[in-house]
Design a protein around this motif. Structure first.
Motif, short mmCIF file in Angstrom:
data_model
loop_
_atom_site.label_atom_id
_atom_site.label_comp_id
_atom_site.label_asym_id
_atom_site.label_seq_id
_atom_site.Cartn_x
_atom_site.Cartn_y
_atom_site.Cartn_z
N THR A 191 16.52 15.58 42.66
CA THR A 191 17.67 14.73 42.41
C THR A 191 17.26 13.26 42.34
N GLU A 192 16.39 12.88 43.26
CA GLU A 192 15.93 11.49 43.22
C GLU A 192 15.28 11.18 41.88
N GLU A 193 14.46 12.13 41.42
CA GLU A 193 13.79 11.92 40.14
C GLU A 193 14.82 11.79 39.02
N ALA A 194 15.81 12.68 39.06
CA ALA A 194 16.83 12.64 38.01
C ALA A 194 17.60 11.32 38.07
N LEU A 195 17.88 10.85 39.27
CA LEU A 195 18.63 9.60 39.40
C LEU A 195 17.81 8.43 38.87
N VAL A 255 26.12 7.64 36.50
CA VAL A 255 24.81 8.09 36.97
C VAL A 255 24.79 9.60 37.21
N LEU A 256 25.79 10.09 37.95
CA LEU A 256 25.77 11.51 38.29
C LEU A 256 25.86 12.42 37.07
N PRO A 257 26.82 12.20 36.17
CA PRO A 257 26.86 13.07 34.99
C PRO A 257 25.55 13.05 34.23
N ARG A 258 24.99 11.87 34.12
CA ARG A 258 23.75 11.75 33.36
C ARG A 258 22.59 12.45 34.08
#
Ligand SMILES: Nc1ncnc2c1ncn2[C@@H]1O[C@H](COP(=O)(O)OP(=O)(O)O)[C@@H](O)[C@H]1O
Ligand SMILES: [Mg+2]
Lengths: 560, 304
Positions: free
Chosen positions: A419-423, A449-452
């Protein structure tokens, strides 16, 4: 002078040396990839082929030995072994035959030297029988009996009649067993609930209180009602069993012994040597059906694995339900809110290291914390009567919920890191655009941020599920059992029983493969269960990947 | 503090009203001015008198900004006229984006950034500690160098500012969406696919969508940071036409690299160099008869 010196250098550079081109590196990288692919596909193919082959009917060979003995069975392996000879060690070929008929042979399998074999034939009426108990039986059908009366004789006649009456007999047997297992279980639970009500009333209002007297009265009513219903059930099962009683098939073993197998103890019987391809395929499908939908028999080495499939899927999904929000929230704080500094860095390192803690440690923690602290606390508050009257913990022991939580803890680092990476992969320009529109930080996170980042988060979840579904060690401590036929969801109130112990495919592999009394017979089952587990994990992952690709199409497209 | 004061006075003294003209004698001195800036000395800004006569929507007042130890903006003082297009030009790295991002306090997100001086939006201080930055940003719109549509539908992109204000009235949202898209000259191209993802639009369309998003909340000032630099010539032309249309209705502060774009689209032009405002005046004057030689050199493309 200097130009002369330059010329050969030019010539050399026109050819350019091999390592400058980087060719060896291309080979090396390609080779590594090829090796990795070969190993992965090799392993998966091995599992798939062995796993899928388990239920295919294999011919029964009648092997006649030099000493006059006859053995009927499936040849499951061949080997050339080195044996100590008279002068020098000798090469000797031998084959492993599944002789079955444990009660006569004392073995399930037997190694037979090729040199001792005088003849091998494939008799048409050689019959393989899957029994409820006692393992496989191999023999030739002689007579179909009902008590002392001979209903049919001769292999062909027996078989015609057997196929006509066997399904109904099995149906009656199943009906009776289902009554024993479910309906009587319901009655037992009603009795227990009434008894615990009495204890509860005694605890909360005192032993002499009218409430307790009231519940004692109610208990005796329940006992009377249950007794009545039990009588009805007794009648039902007795009549079902009476209809099956006396029916049996007499078989003759290759050794000449005669035995009668009760009709309803025969799960399935077939003559592999005379089956056509179509009926072999049909038999194959039926055995898979039993494997997927039935309860296990014979210490898990036969029958089906339905409770384990159920437990695996339920545990994985519950784990995902717990780990996803926790992991995402933790990663959100770490990436979006926590100020960058030594503390955040330390937390991040600690989380990464958590992924390296041996999983059995998580199991020990789950047992120590979830079961003995949390579960015991819950029991003390909500399930005191059961604790006092039966000395039986409800949540204070391993169960589906605690196992799921333990695995959620185990896979938390995976989800946080992903998740950190995705954020951090969400472009800053998008955040700035949102801020410039007057959005607060939380609004920006929630709407942009979250949807993306969702596809990336899903990737983490997929990895977590794949890891969690295949874990065994911690589960052994927090709720997986060798046999637990009561599913955590059923028809009795409150329908969901997260405290119940459950079965799990990965543990079943260990159990069947290494704890089974008849390990040679269990071997193919191990492959089949592995195959099934891999297939289930693949299925769960494919579902998640499908969801992810849908999200991706929605939220993350190319820029131009 | 004292030095800032003197610079202010110098700015006023050296304005065009003070009688200083670009004659031959200045030529040598004018080139010196950029050298002096490069050497880190204080240099007065040349602000034309016409600028001061306009009613300002935004006033930048002795504004300084540091990124860590490095000063990116030096003592900028400039009023931005109401309902006009003001262009910021200057070589790369001179602080144009920094100035723009300081207006809506996006630089607050950079931990190392530190400021002194102030800015006022229609008289309200921007850098007052009591100011709610979120409320403040709602009064402005900003468009960035690269189009940055949000990962949602075209419709939701446009009404984003209203959505975060909790506006749920479908009628209002529809109306604002259509008006903003028309205002950004995008309506005809997307009216049939408002529910489609904004990420499927072309680069030029995405940038106009960002402009529509920026004007949807009726901003008091519109900040455009090189809005055409990532676009092809045709898309650039469309966006420039759009800026022409916004002229007179919105107060626009636009950063551009392109001199023709500045001269075509803006009413006022400010020339910046190494974090300093060098000259600021009506676009026609800056491009035809600037006070300073170096301004002329820059706008005619002889350096920078
Ligand atoms: N976030 C930042 N941190 C540190 N320095 C920055 C940052 N942003 C910009 N700078 C520096 O500030 C100066 C001005 O940058 P910028 O405003 O982007 O210039 P322009 O937009 O005129 O090209 C540059 O020297 C740049 O390196
Ligand atoms: Mg810039």
């Amino acid at each position: 002078m200097s130009s002369e010196r330059q010329r050969p250098r030019r010539l050399r550079s026109a050819h350019s040396n091999l390592s400058a081109h980087g060719e060896p590196w291309v080979w090396l990288t390609a080779g590594s990839l090829a090796l990795a692919i070969a190993m992965i596909t090799g392993l998966l193919c091995f599992i798939a082929i062995r796993g899928a082959a388990t239920f295919w009917p294999v011919p029964l060979e009648l092997v006649e030995l030099a000493d006059g003995r006859k053995v009927l069975g499936e040849v499951t392996g061949r080997q050339t072994a080195v044996q100590p000879g008279r002068d020098a060690p000798e090469q000797a070929a031998r084959r492993l035959v599944r002789t079955a008929n444990f009660e006569f042979t004392g073995n399930h399998y037997e190694w037979i030297d090729e040199s001792a074999i005088t003849a091998t034939t494939l008799p048409e009426w050689a019959t393989a029988v899957d029994r409820l108990e006692g393992g496989r039986f191999h023999g030739f059908p002689l007579r179909l009996m009902h008590g002392e009366e001979v209903v049919a004789a001769g292999a062909e006649g027996v078989w015609e009649e057997f196929e006509r009456i066997h399904p109904a007999a099995r149906e009656r047997f199943r009906a009776a067993r289902s009554i024993d297992k479910h309906d009587r279980g319901v009655l037992q639970r009603r009795l227990r609930a009434a008894r615990l009500d009495v204890v509860q009333a005694g605890l909360s209002s005192g032993l002499e209180s009218p409430q307790r007297a009231e519940s004692v009265k109610r208990e005796s009513e329940v006992i009377a009602a249950v007794e009545l219903e039990e009588k009805i059930l007794d009648q039902k099962t007795a009549s079902l069993r009476a209809q099956n009683a006396g029916w049996g098939v007499e078989f003759e073993t290759p050794g000449g012994e005669k035995t009668i197998l009760p009709l309803d103890s025969i799960v399935r019987a077939w003559q592999p040597n005379r089956l056509s391809l179509a009926s072999k395929a049909q038999l194959y499908g039926a055995r898979w059906g039993e494997f997927l939908a039935d309860d296990p028999r014979e210490a898990n080495s036969a029958g089906g694995v339905f409770p384990a499939i159920w437990g695996t899927i339920a545990m994985t999904l519950i784990m995902a339900v717990f780990v996803a929000p926790f992991g995402v929230l933790a990663a959100l704080y770490l990436r979006e809110y926590a100020t960058r500094g030594p503390v955040t860095a330390a937390v991040r390192i600690a989380i990464n290291n958590l992924a390296g803690v041996p999983s059995i440690v998580y199991g020990a923690f789950g047992l120590g914390f979830f079961c003995y602290v949390l579960g015991a606390g819950i029991d003390g508050v909500f399930f005191r009567p059961s604790l006092i009257a039966d000395n039986q913990p409800t949540f204070g022991t391993g169960g589906l919920l605690w196992a799921s939580l333990t695995l959620a803890l185990l896979t938390l680092p995976v989800v946080i890191v992903a998740t950190e990476e995705a954020l951090s992969a969400v472009p800053n320009s998008m955040r700035e655009g949102s801020y410039a529109c007057g959005a607060s930080k939380w609004q920006t996170i929630r709407r942009i941020v979250l949807p993306r980042a969702l596809p990336g988060i899903m990737t983490g979840l997929i990895l977590a599920m794949a890891r969690g579904a295949g874990e065994v060690a911690p589960l052994m401590l927090v709720g997986v059992k060798k046999i637990a036929l009561d599913l955590p969801i059923d028809g009795t109130f409150p329908f969901v029983h997260p405290e119940r112990e459950f079965m799990h495919l990965a543990y079943l592999i260990y159990d069947v493969g290494f704890q089974s009394p008849n390990s040679e017979a269990a071997k193919p089952m191990v492959f089949t269960i592995t195959f099934l587990l891999v297939a289930i994990i693949a299925l769960l992952n494919l579902t998640a990947i499908w969801i992810r690709s849908r999200l991706q199409r929605r939220y993350v497209a190319q820029q131009f | 503090m004292e030095s800032e004061q003197t610079t202010m006075e110098a700015t006023k003294k050296n304005g065009p009203g003070s009688g200083r003209t670009p004659d031959a004698g200045v030529e040598a001195g004018a080139a010196d001015r950029l050298l002096a800036v490069a050497a880190g000395r204080e240099v007065p800004s040349e602000v034309h008198e016409q600028v001061l006569r306009e009613r300002p929507v935004l006033e930048v007042d002795r504004f300084n900004l540091w990124y860590g130890a490095k000063q990116a903006l030096h003592n900028i003082t400039m009023p931005i006229p109401h309902n006009h297009v003001t262009a910021l030009v200057g070589p790369s790295g001179c602080g144009k984006s920094t100035l723009l991002r300081s207006v809506n306090r996006l630089n607050d997100l950079v931990p190392s950034a530190r400021t002194t001086g102030t800015m006022r939006l229609n008289g309200d201080s921007i850098y007052d500690p009591r100011v709610d930055v979120i409320e403040l940003r709602k009064r402005m719109g900003m468009v960035f160098q690269r189009p940055n549509p949000f990962p949602m539908s075209i419709y939701e992109n446009v009404v984003y500012a209203l959505r975060i204000d909790g506006e749920g009235n479908r009628g209002i949202l529809d109306e604002v969406c259509e008006m903003s898209l028309r205002g950004a000259a995008l309506w005809d191209e997307v009216k049939d696919r408002l529910k489609d993802s904004a990420l499927g639009l072309s680069g030029g369309q995405q940038q106009r969508l960002c402009i529509a998003r920026a004007i949807a909340a009726e901003p008091e000032v519109l900040l455009l940071d090189e809005p055409c630099s990532a676009l092809d010539p045709i898309a650039t032309g469309k966006v420039e036409d759009l800026i022409q249309e916004l002229r007179g209705r919105y107060s626009v502060l636009i950063v551009t690299h392109n001199m023709q774009q500045a001269s075509r689209t803006s009413d006022y032009t400010a020339f910046m160099y190494l974090g300093r405002l060098i000259e600021y005046g009506p676009t026609t004057e800056i491009f035809t008869k600037p006070i300073l030689r170096e301004t002329e050199a820059y706008v005619t493309g002889r350096f920078g």
